[in-house]
Every structure is written in structure tokens, then in C-alpha cells.
Enzyme design. Structure first.
Site, mmCIF file in Angstrom:
data_model
loop_
_atom_site.group_PDB
_atom_site.id
_atom_site.type_symbol
_atom_site.label_atom_id
_atom_site.label_comp_id
_atom_site.label_asym_id
_atom_site.label_seq_id
_atom_site.Cartn_x
_atom_site.Cartn_y
_atom_site.Cartn_z
ATOM 1 N N LYS A 171 7.232 8.047 -0.761
ATOM 2 C CA LYS A 171 5.894 8.657 -0.738
ATOM 3 C C LYS A 171 4.935 7.651 -0.112
ATOM 4 O O LYS A 171 4.532 6.683 -0.756
ATOM 5 C CB LYS A 171 5.413 9.007 -2.149
ATOM 6 C CG LYS A 171 4.147 9.864 -2.093
ATOM 7 C CD LYS A 171 3.248 9.727 -3.287
ATOM 8 C CE LYS A 171 2.269 8.591 -3.206
ATOM 9 N NZ LYS A 171 1.275 8.649 -2.109
ATOM 10 N N PRO A 172 4.563 7.868 1.163
ATOM 11 C CA PRO A 172 3.556 6.972 1.754
ATOM 12 C C PRO A 172 2.187 7.291 1.171
ATOM 13 O O PRO A 172 2.018 8.320 0.513
ATOM 14 C CB PRO A 172 3.601 7.320 3.242
ATOM 15 C CG PRO A 172 4.392 8.557 3.388
ATOM 16 C CD PRO A 172 4.995 8.928 2.072
ATOM 17 N N GLU A 246 5.977 -5.115 -4.845
ATOM 18 C CA GLU A 246 5.218 -5.971 -3.917
ATOM 19 C C GLU A 246 3.748 -5.627 -4.142
ATOM 20 O O GLU A 246 3.318 -4.529 -3.774
ATOM 21 C CB GLU A 246 5.590 -5.659 -2.468
ATOM 22 C CG GLU A 246 7.024 -5.974 -2.102
ATOM 23 C CD GLU A 246 7.294 -7.452 -1.991
ATOM 24 O OE1 GLU A 246 6.363 -8.258 -2.128
ATOM 25 O OE2 GLU A 246 8.471 -7.808 -1.781
ATOM 26 N N CYS A 280 -2.112 -8.036 2.637
ATOM 27 C CA CYS A 280 -1.933 -8.651 1.321
ATOM 28 C C CYS A 280 -1.758 -10.167 1.416
ATOM 29 O O CYS A 280 -1.973 -10.879 0.448
ATOM 30 C CB CYS A 280 -0.747 -8.015 0.615
ATOM 31 S SG CYS A 280 0.708 -7.968 1.655
ATOM 32 N N GLU A 378 -9.284 -9.003 -5.287
ATOM 33 C CA GLU A 378 -8.859 -8.661 -3.937
ATOM 34 C C GLU A 378 -9.989 -7.896 -3.249
ATOM 35 O O GLU A 378 -10.498 -6.922 -3.809
ATOM 36 C CB GLU A 378 -7.613 -7.771 -4.017
ATOM 37 C CG GLU A 378 -6.513 -8.211 -3.120
ATOM 38 C CD GLU A 378 -5.334 -7.254 -3.112
ATOM 39 O OE1 GLU A 378 -5.275 -6.318 -3.924
ATOM 40 O OE2 GLU A 378 -4.450 -7.463 -2.277
#
Ligand code: NAD
Length: 491
Positions: A171-172, A246, A280, A378
Site C-alpha cells: 500500500k503506497p 524504517e 529521512c 522531524e
């Protein structure tokens, strides 16, 4: 068509649609139908049915499909580059020179790696038995990928999984599914059997959540934020699935007092602006020796001001937009709040002819306290914080003062300093006098809350395989010598 299930492009069955937007101009590229529960079931079922034959294909057969896929992608490289550039708002130079060739090289690498699964030598580790190791595929992989590098992230999930004989449902991110769908189509053209790779365009909260909990999914492989990564771990607990994560990053960029300052300035600009900072591993926290601090800030600010923001289709463009207005506004909000406690240089939304896109100017945030939001969280935008240090110990402590541990760099001409930094900085990758380059042969993955598991390299094949111990009795005896430990037969 919005889904790729069992070797075919089909529509999602929810009736709900999503517009895929070009973030450089706000225009709709295409409208897709979203997947729902039925589609998750159909895709997982297809993957489950494809597993026995694909996992029993010889390594050479799997390798041949991947070799063909690399060749087909090479032929269609420009089509992939254009589509990736439009859906993710990447400058065309980046997709032509990084995303697409990187993916083709990954495919070529896994075509070879598929034939190189390794294990311990077969042998008599007990005098009465021969032991051997089988390295086997795990089954159906349920995978979820982010929007920042849609094609590469799909490839990093799909390639090691299928090279090792698994089947996969990916699933993108629903805002950038187009190159994942094209990748699956081209893989089928290359001879990949139906059902081995399935792509679902759907929302994380529905399709993603169902995929994570599906009883026929054997392993979860996720790339995305640390917050959603925790949800993945919780879901995995329900059926004790293997997990590969990840997650986020907040890479330090440590400049020691003996560094080549010009090289560090160039490295910081490239390392922080790649993919508009939506990377990232991007350099996000420059930690600079006090003797170079102001010179570093001036040098980076000068180069930031020269970077060319522009239309993604223009090969002269250096910096494209952020992936969406929502995300741009989040980045802008963090910078605005930082103005209250730090020195902000540059930044802001450009007012030229780019207002239809979600652009943001490169931004330096100096003197930010290590407790501040901008230093800790982030940002995922073209923003670099700069913090001074006086001693090497302080530099390493600042570098490690983060819950993340994905990537880092150390800038020094002193080999001993470099060795110490690479040993002491807690991150999955540490560059010396560079920041960003990746290669198919070497692993990518994190420490701490950046996750666990490796993408790329033969280490990733370990993630997608399980070792099985097979033990053969060598004696042929009815009563084995070891039985006497448990029971003794009377004569
Ligand atoms: P995200 O976590 O918001 O979303 C990632 C994927 O998870 C998307 O496909 C999304 O639809 C799905 N998702 C969201 N909520 C879900 C839920 N409840 N259940 C199941 N799936 C769900 O991340 P993003 O904003 O797409 O990507 C940016 C993040 O990805 C950053 O944190 C970045 O650091 C990280 N990232 C990490 C790596 C790495 O290799 N470590 C690489 C790229 C991006």
C-alpha cells in the site's frame, strides 16, 4: 485504474475517489478509486495463492524476471521519471539522475542477490546427525510505503521480498501511488507471475490498518513515520507477525574545527535540500565547532539564496515544492514558532509565479536550544538548524541527543576523530566528509526510534527469509544414544 491485483489493473471497490495532485501547480494528474476491505482480501488472497509456485521457482528463474524488469525499466526510464516528478513534486533532474537510475540499479542488484542466499555449512555438529540450513521465504508480505520517494520506497520493499521468493501486497501513500502501480505493471510484463506483486491505493487508516491485521499476512514491512510505526508494531502483536520498520530521522551533521569548511558548506546545502528536505536521512541538525560557527552559517545562507526554486519540469530547477500544501503549512508553522526562540535566516513562502505550488524557501535556524521543537522534531522540509559546540564530547552528545538514529555525518580531516565519531554516533549510517549517498550493496536502516531492519543489500534478504534447521539421523538405530537421558529399556 487504481489498483493492481493478481496481475491486472482494476478499480477500487469503495466508490470513493482521490485526486492525485501535482504539488508544483496544484493541478490534478488523475483521479483514482480507493481500495476497501474487499480489495485487501482479494489482494492478499492473490498473494497467498501465488506464494507456493513463486517460492519454489529456482533462484535463477526469479533472477531472470528481475533482469528483464531492469531492462524494461531502462527503456521506460523517462516515463517513470516524469510520473515520479509530477506526483511527488520532485525536480525532473532528481528523478532522472537519482530516483529512476537508483531503482534500476537496485533491481539489477537483487537479480544477482536472488542467487546468493547464504547459510551455515551443512555438517555433523552432533556425531549422530547431519544438520543443514534452509533459507526460506516467509510468505505474504504486507507492506506500506511513504510519499517522499514513492518509486524507490516501493522498490526497496518489493525487490528483496520477491527476490527471496515471497509475495507482496504493497500500500503506497495514497497521494503518490502512480509509479508503484506502473512498477507492478512493468514487472508483470517482465514475466512476474500474477499475484506475486499487488498494489493497493487506499488510505492508511482503512486499507493500511486492515492489511496490518490481516490473518493471511505473514510479515509487515513499513516505511514511514515513527508514530505510525508504533501502530504497526501494535497490529503485528495481534497475530505475532514478523516486522520490519524504517522510520523517521533527524540526522546530525557534525563539523569539527579541522573540517574543510567549504566542503562542509556544500555538503550541508546538498544534504539538507535533497528532495526539498523530505528525506529521512537529510542533514537536519548542523552541529558546528564554535570557531567555524558564523562562517558556516554565512556560507550556507549564501548558497541557500542562490538555489533555484522553480517548476519541477524545468531541468534547471534545484528545489521543487513540498509534497502538499498541508505539509508545507506544517513546515512553515514550525519555522514561524522557531522565530520566537531562535535566529531564522531565509525561509518563507515564495511570492513569485510559484504560488499555485506548495513551495518553501530554504531556511537556516541558528542558536536553537537542543530542547526546542525545531531541534527535536522531524521537520521534513528544506530547513537546517545550526548549533555550536566547544569540545568533541559535546559534539557527539548533541549528535546523539535525539530519539532517532537513522543517519549522521562527521566532517573532519583527522582520521582519529572520524573513527571516534563513526563509532560513537548512534545511527544506522554514518558518512565521513559526505552526507546522503546510498548504494545498492550497502544496507539502509536505523537504530533507536528510527526502526529496525535493513533495506537494500544482502542484509535485506535476511529480513525477508527465515532459516530452517533440518536435522538427519545418521545412525539408523531404533534406540538413539540420547534416548537414555529420557528412558532406559530393560533387557
Ligand atoms: P506516514 O507514517 O504518515 O505514512 C506512511 C504510510 O503509512 C502511508 O502509506 C500511510 O497511508 C500509511 N499509514 C498512515 N496511518 C496508518 C495507519 N494507522 N495504519 C496503517 N498505515 C497507515 O509517513 P509519511 O508522511 O508518508 O512519510 C514521511 C515519514 O516517513 C517520515 O517520518 C520519514 O522519516 C519516514 N521515512 C523513513 C524512511 C526510512 O528509510 N527510515 C524512508 C522514507 C521516509
Amino acid at each position: 485504474m487504481s489498483q493492481f491485483i493478481n496481475g491486472k489493473l482494476v478499480e477500487g471497490t469503495t466508490g470513493e475517489t482521490i485526486d492525485v495532485i501535482d504539488p508544483s501547480n496544484g493541478e490534478t494528474i488523475t483521479t483514482l478509486t480507493l481500495a476497501g476491505s474487499n480489495d485487501v482480501d482479494r489482494a492478499v488472497q492473490a498473494a497467498k495463492e501465488a506464494f507456493p509456485a513463486w517460492s519454489r521457482a529456482t533462484p535463477a528463474e526469479r533472477s531472470a524476471v528481475l533482469t528483464k524488469l531492469a531492462a524494461l525499466m531502462e527503456e521506460r526510464a523517462e516515463e517513470f521519471a516524469q510520473l515520479e516528478s509530477r506526483q511527488a513534486g520532485k525536480p525532473i533532474r532528481l528523478t532522472r539522475e537519482f530516483d529512476v537510475p537508483g531503482t534500476i540499479d537496485n533491481i539489477a542488484f537483487f537479480a544477482g542477490a536472488a542467487r546468493n542466499l547464504e547459510g551455515k555449512a551443512t555438517g555433523e555438529y552432533s556425531p549422530d546427525h547431519t544438520s543443514s540450513i534452509r533459507r526460506e521465504a516467509i510468505g505474504v508480505i504486507g507492506s506500506i510505503s511513504p510519499w517522499n520517494y514513492p518509486l524507490q520506497m516501493a522498490a526497496w520493499k518489493i525487490l528483496p521480498a520477491i527476490a527471496a521468493g515471497n509475495t507482496i501486497v504493497l500500500k503506497p501513500a495514497e497521494i503518490t501511488p502512480l509509479t508503484s502501480l506502473l512498477f507492478a505493471e512493468v514487472a508483470t510484463e517482465a514475466g512476474l507471475p500474477d499475484g506475486v506483486v499487488n498494489i493497493l491505493t487506499g488510505r492508511g487508516s482503512t486499507v493500511g490498518a486492515e492489511l496490518l491485521r490481516h490473518p493471511d499476512v505473514d510479515m509487515l514491512s513499513f516505511t514511514g513515520s515513527t508514530g505510525v510505526g508504533r501502530t504497526v508494531l501494535e497490529a503485528a502483536a495481534t497475530t505475532a507477525k514478523r516486522v520490519h520498520l524504517e522510520l523517521g530521522g533527524k540526522a546530525p551533521f557534525v563539523v569539527f574545527d579541522d573540517a574543510d569548511l567549504e566542503a562542509a558548506i556544500h555538503g550541508a546545502v546538498a544534504g539538507s535540500l535533497i528532495n526539498s528536505g523530505q528525506d529521512c536521512t537529510a542533514a537536519t541538525r548542523a552541529i558546528v565547532h564554535r570557531s567555524l560557527y558564523e562562517k558556516f552559517i554565512d556560507g550556507v545562507a549564501d548558497l541557500y539564496a542562490k538555489v533555484k526554486l522553480g517548476r519541477t519540469q524545468d531541468p534547471a530547477t534545484d528545489l521543487g515544492p513540498l509534497v502538499s500544501e498541508t505539509h508545507r503549512d506544517k513546515v512553515a508553522g514550525m519555522v514561524e514558532r522557531a522565530r520566537g526562540y531562535a535566529r531564522v535566516i531565509g525561509g518563507g513562502i515564495p511570492d513569485e509565479d510559484l504560488t499555485a505550488g506548495s513551495y518553501y524557501r530554504p531556511t537556516l535556524v541558528a542558536d536553537a536550544n537542543p530542547d526546542s521543537e525545531i531541534f527535536r522534531d522531524e521537520i521534513f522540509g528544506p530547513v537546517l538548524t545550526v548549533t555550536p559546540f566547544d569540545t568533541d564530547d559535546q559534539a557527539i552528545a548533541l549528535a546523539n541527543d535525539t530519539p532517532y538514529g537513522l543517519a549522521a555525518s562527521a566532517w573532519t580531516k583527522d582520521v582519529y576523530r572520524a573513527l571516534r565519531a563513526t563509532r560513537e554516533i548512534r545511527a544506522g549510517a554514518v558518512w565521513v566528509n559526505d552526507h546522503i549517498p546510498i548504494i545498492s550493496e550497502m544496507p539502509h536502516g536505523g537504530m533507536k526510534q528510527s526502526g529496525f531492519g535493513k533495506d537494500m543489500s544482502t542484509y535485506s534478504l535476511d529480513e525477508y527469509t527465515v532459516v530452517k534447521h533440518v536435522m538427519y539421523d545418521l545412525t539408523g538405530n531404533k534406540a538413539k544414544a540420547w534416548h537414555r537421558t529420557i528412558f532406559t529399556l530393560e533387557d
